[in-house]
Design an enzyme around this catalytic site. Structure first.
Site, PDB file in Angstrom:
ATOM      1  N   SER A   1     -93.594  -6.745   3.144  1.00  0.00           N
ATOM      2  CA  SER A   1     -93.508  -8.102   2.599  1.00  0.00           C
ATOM      3  C   SER A   1     -93.320  -9.106   3.723  1.00  0.00           C
ATOM      4  CB  SER A   1     -92.299  -8.204   1.664  1.00  0.00           C
ATOM      5  OG  SER A   1     -92.092  -9.542   1.260  1.00  0.00           O
TER       6      SER A   1
ATOM      7  N   VAL B   1     -89.842   7.290  -7.950  1.00  0.00           N
ATOM      8  CA  VAL B   1     -89.977   7.512  -6.506  1.00  0.00           C
ATOM      9  C   VAL B   1     -88.620   7.702  -5.823  1.00  0.00           C
ATOM     10  CG1 VAL B   1     -92.198   6.294  -6.280  1.00  0.00           C
ATOM     11  CG2 VAL B   1     -90.053   5.045  -5.888  1.00  0.00           C
TER      12      VAL B   1
ATOM     13  N   TYR C   1     -82.703  -6.760  -0.898  1.00  0.00           N
ATOM     14  CA  TYR C   1     -84.132  -6.431  -0.961  1.00  0.00           C
ATOM     15  C   TYR C   1     -84.825  -6.553   0.394  1.00  0.00           C
ATOM     16  CZ  TYR C   1     -89.107  -7.436  -2.146  1.00  0.00           C
ATOM     17  OH  TYR C   1     -90.482  -7.463  -2.214  1.00  0.00           O
TER      18      TYR C   1
ATOM     19  N   LYS D   1     -87.667  -4.098   2.868  1.00  0.00           N
ATOM     20  CA  LYS D   1     -89.039  -4.432   3.253  1.00  0.00           C
ATOM     21  C   LYS D   1     -89.187  -4.366   4.778  1.00  0.00           C
ATOM     22  CE  LYS D   1     -90.448  -3.960  -0.179  1.00  0.00           C
ATOM     23  NZ  LYS D   1     -91.676  -3.406  -0.764  1.00  0.00           N
TER      24      LYS D   1
HETATM   25  P1  NAD Z   1     -94.505  -5.277 -10.277  1.00  0.00           P
HETATM   26  O1  NAD Z   1     -93.149  -5.330 -10.870  1.00  0.00           O
HETATM   27  O2  NAD Z   1     -95.643  -5.908 -10.999  1.00  0.00           O
HETATM   28  O3  NAD Z   1     -94.919  -3.765  -9.975  1.00  0.00           O
HETATM   29  C1  NAD Z   1     -94.017  -2.827  -9.467  1.00  0.00           C
HETATM   30  C2  NAD Z   1     -94.531  -1.443  -9.803  1.00  0.00           C
HETATM   31  O4  NAD Z   1     -93.617  -0.472  -9.292  1.00  0.00           O
HETATM   32  C3  NAD Z   1     -94.603  -1.220 -11.315  1.00  0.00           C
HETATM   33  O5  NAD Z   1     -95.753  -0.481 -11.619  1.00  0.00           O
HETATM   34  C4  NAD Z   1     -93.335  -0.415 -11.586  1.00  0.00           C
HETATM   35  O6  NAD Z   1     -93.427   0.399 -12.749  1.00  0.00           O
HETATM   36  C5  NAD Z   1     -93.267   0.428 -10.339  1.00  0.00           C
HETATM   37  N1  NAD Z   1     -91.937   1.009 -10.103  1.00  0.00           N
HETATM   38  C6  NAD Z   1     -90.739   0.356 -10.135  1.00  0.00           C
HETATM   39  N2  NAD Z   1     -89.751   1.258  -9.907  1.00  0.00           N
HETATM   40  C7  NAD Z   1     -90.347   2.461  -9.743  1.00  0.00           C
HETATM   41  C8  NAD Z   1     -89.846   3.757  -9.486  1.00  0.00           C
HETATM   42  N3  NAD Z   1     -88.546   3.992  -9.370  1.00  0.00           N
HETATM   43  N4  NAD Z   1     -90.743   4.772  -9.382  1.00  0.00           N
HETATM   44  C9  NAD Z   1     -92.071   4.559  -9.510  1.00  0.00           C
HETATM   45  N5  NAD Z   1     -92.589   3.350  -9.771  1.00  0.00           N
HETATM   46  C10 NAD Z   1     -91.728   2.316  -9.869  1.00  0.00           C
HETATM   47  O7  NAD Z   1     -94.369  -5.913  -8.823  1.00  0.00           O
HETATM   48  P2  NAD Z   1     -95.437  -6.096  -7.631  1.00  0.00           P
HETATM   49  O8  NAD Z   1     -95.338  -7.485  -7.200  1.00  0.00           O
HETATM   50  O9  NAD Z   1     -96.736  -5.524  -7.985  1.00  0.00           O
HETATM   51  O10 NAD Z   1     -94.719  -5.214  -6.494  1.00  0.00           O
HETATM   52  C11 NAD Z   1     -95.336  -4.136  -5.841  1.00  0.00           C
HETATM   53  C12 NAD Z   1     -94.819  -4.049  -4.411  1.00  0.00           C
HETATM   54  O11 NAD Z   1     -95.210  -5.226  -3.716  1.00  0.00           O
HETATM   55  C13 NAD Z   1     -93.291  -3.974  -4.290  1.00  0.00           C
HETATM   56  O12 NAD Z   1     -92.962  -3.010  -3.314  1.00  0.00           O
HETATM   57  C14 NAD Z   1     -92.889  -5.360  -3.812  1.00  0.00           C
HETATM   58  O13 NAD Z   1     -91.741  -5.346  -3.025  1.00  0.00           O
HETATM   59  C15 NAD Z   1     -94.110  -5.719  -2.984  1.00  0.00           C
HETATM   60  N6  NAD Z   1     -94.268  -7.164  -2.782  1.00  0.00           N
HETATM   61  C16 NAD Z   1     -94.472  -7.997  -3.831  1.00  0.00           C
HETATM   62  C17 NAD Z   1     -94.610  -9.360  -3.603  1.00  0.00           C
HETATM   63  C18 NAD Z   1     -94.826 -10.347  -4.701  1.00  0.00           C
HETATM   64  O14 NAD Z   1     -94.688 -11.554  -4.436  1.00  0.00           O
HETATM   65  N7  NAD Z   1     -95.188  -9.938  -5.907  1.00  0.00           N
HETATM   66  C19 NAD Z   1     -94.549  -9.839  -2.300  1.00  0.00           C
HETATM   67  C20 NAD Z   1     -94.327  -8.960  -1.268  1.00  0.00           C
HETATM   68  C21 NAD Z   1     -94.199  -7.611  -1.510  1.00  0.00           C
HETATM   69  C1  RM4 Z   2     -91.591 -10.677  -2.046  1.00  0.00           C
HETATM   70  C2  RM4 Z   2     -91.372 -12.099  -1.593  1.00  0.00           C
HETATM   71  C3  RM4 Z   2     -91.765 -12.988  -2.726  1.00  0.00           C
HETATM   72  C4  RM4 Z   2     -90.996 -12.612  -3.971  1.00  0.00           C
HETATM   73  C5  RM4 Z   2     -91.171 -11.140  -4.255  1.00  0.00           C
HETATM   74  C6  RM4 Z   2     -90.324 -10.680  -5.416  1.00  0.00           C
HETATM   75  O1  RM4 Z   2     -91.336  -9.734  -1.068  1.00  0.00           O
HETATM   76  O2  RM4 Z   2     -90.019 -12.286  -1.258  1.00  0.00           O
HETATM   77  O3  RM4 Z   2     -91.551 -14.338  -2.396  1.00  0.00           O
HETATM   78  O4  RM4 Z   2     -91.466 -13.382  -5.064  1.00  0.00           O
HETATM   79  O5  RM4 Z   2     -90.824 -10.379  -3.154  1.00  0.00           O
END
Ligand code: NAD
Ligand code: RM4
Length: 253
Positions: free
Chosen positions: A143, A64, A156, A160
């Site tokens: 987030s 992306v 990071y 967000k």
């Molecule tokens: P994850 O690591 O399980 O999934 C991330 C996904 O993004 C994977 O499929 C990965 O292959 C893909 N990805 C990474 N870099 C990429 C790139 N350059 N091009 C295309 N795809 C790419 O993590 P997740 O927790 O599922 O995170 C998904 C989203 O949710 C993120 O944007 C993260 O910031 C957001 N988020 C996660 C949390 C949490 O606590 N897990 C909380 C708030 C927000």
């Molecule tokens: C989220 C939030 C969560 C953290 C992930 C990686 O945006 O900060 O607490 O675990 O990112």
């Protein structure tokens, strides 16, 4: 069946929240176009899960952070399904690192994937929706970290906050075209992104104790909110942000 007849696009759909969202959208009748990067095995599992629910799905490989990935993804989806109704900007990275010695490459890659990637992807999806002339729904996975800081996340959290701000501005720019733009703000959801961070039992139990609902989130907790925002139930909701955090944000004392 809140999404019957709709085509939903999701970036970073090979695991975690992206996969959970793909599955929930499929349960609600959507066809799926799924972007992935460097995780062939993961995307095959997501595709299999979606198809097992009787829905159509295609995968489109692409980083992306590369500007051209947006148009390629949108074109492939429109070609396969005849249009684009919902675009979920989910792909993201969070390489936890102390602020004072974060290498510039870590900061720049995080910005490029999470924010620049979101901008170009969103723009490509919005252009297609405007051409189609039947509105649409853009959803950013922002987030709780758009609202509060993290000592190991200074590279990071601004990304967000950035994607949330992007949705607010897009809500104004695209409202006249019937395109709604919203953010989902997950709290702490147990996925690969924080596996290492939460492997420390003390940190994990600290986080759990801070959450009024008493547990970390799962991808499908977030997915339900995405389905709502994608659906016509949310037809008057734009420029909004929904926390999906088990109450973490409001828990001061
Ligand atoms: P994850 O690591 O399980 O999934 C991330 C996904 O993004 C994977 O499929 C990965 O292959 C893909 N990805 C990474 N870099 C990429 C790139 N350059 N091009 C295309 N795809 C790419 O993590 P997740 O927790 O599922 O995170 C998904 C989203 O949710 C993120 O944007 C993260 O910031 C957001 N988020 C996660 C949390 C949490 O606590 N897990 C909380 C708030 C927000
Ligand atoms: C989220 C939030 C969560 C953290 C992930 C990686 O945006 O900060 O607490 O675990 O990112």
């Amino acid at each position: 069946m809140l999404l019957a007849g709709k085509t939903v696009l999701i970036t970073g759909a090979s695991r975690g929240i992206g996969r959970g969202t793909a599955i929930e959208c499929a349960r609600h009748g959507a066809d799926l176009a799924l972007n992935w990067f460097q995780d062939r095995e993961g995307i095959e599992e997501t595709l299999a899960a979606v198809r097992a629910l009787g829905r159509r799905a295609i995968e489109v490989e692409g980083d992306v952070a590369r500007r051209e990935s947006g148009e390629r993804f949108i074109d492939a989806a429109a070609k396969a399904f005849g249009g684009v109704d919902v675009f979920v900007n989910n792909a993201g990275i969070c390489p936890f690192h102390a602020f004072l010695d974060t290498p510039p490459e870590v900061f720049e890659r995080t910005m490029a994937v999470n924010l620049h990637g979101a901008y170009y992807m969103t723009q490509a999806a919005a252009r297609r929706m405007r051409e189609q002339g039947r509105g649409g729904s853009l959803i950013a996975i922002s987030s709780i970290s758009a609202l509060v800081g993290g000592g190991m996340q200074a590279h990071y959290t601004p990304t967000k906050a950035g994607v949330h701000s992007l949705m607010q501005s897009c809500a104004i720019a695209l409202g006249p075209h019937g395109i709604r733009c919203n953010s989902v703000m997950p709290g702490t959801i147990a996925t690969d992104i924080n596996k290492e961070d939460l492997a420390d039992p003390e940190k994990r139990s600290y986080m759990e104790k801070r959450i009024p609902l008493g547990r970390l989130g799962e991808p499908r907790d977030v997915a339900g909110c995405v389905v709502f925002l994608a659906s016509d139930l949310a037809r008057y909701v734009t420029g909004a942000a929904v926390l999906v955090d088990g109450g973490l944000f409001v828990n001061l004392q």
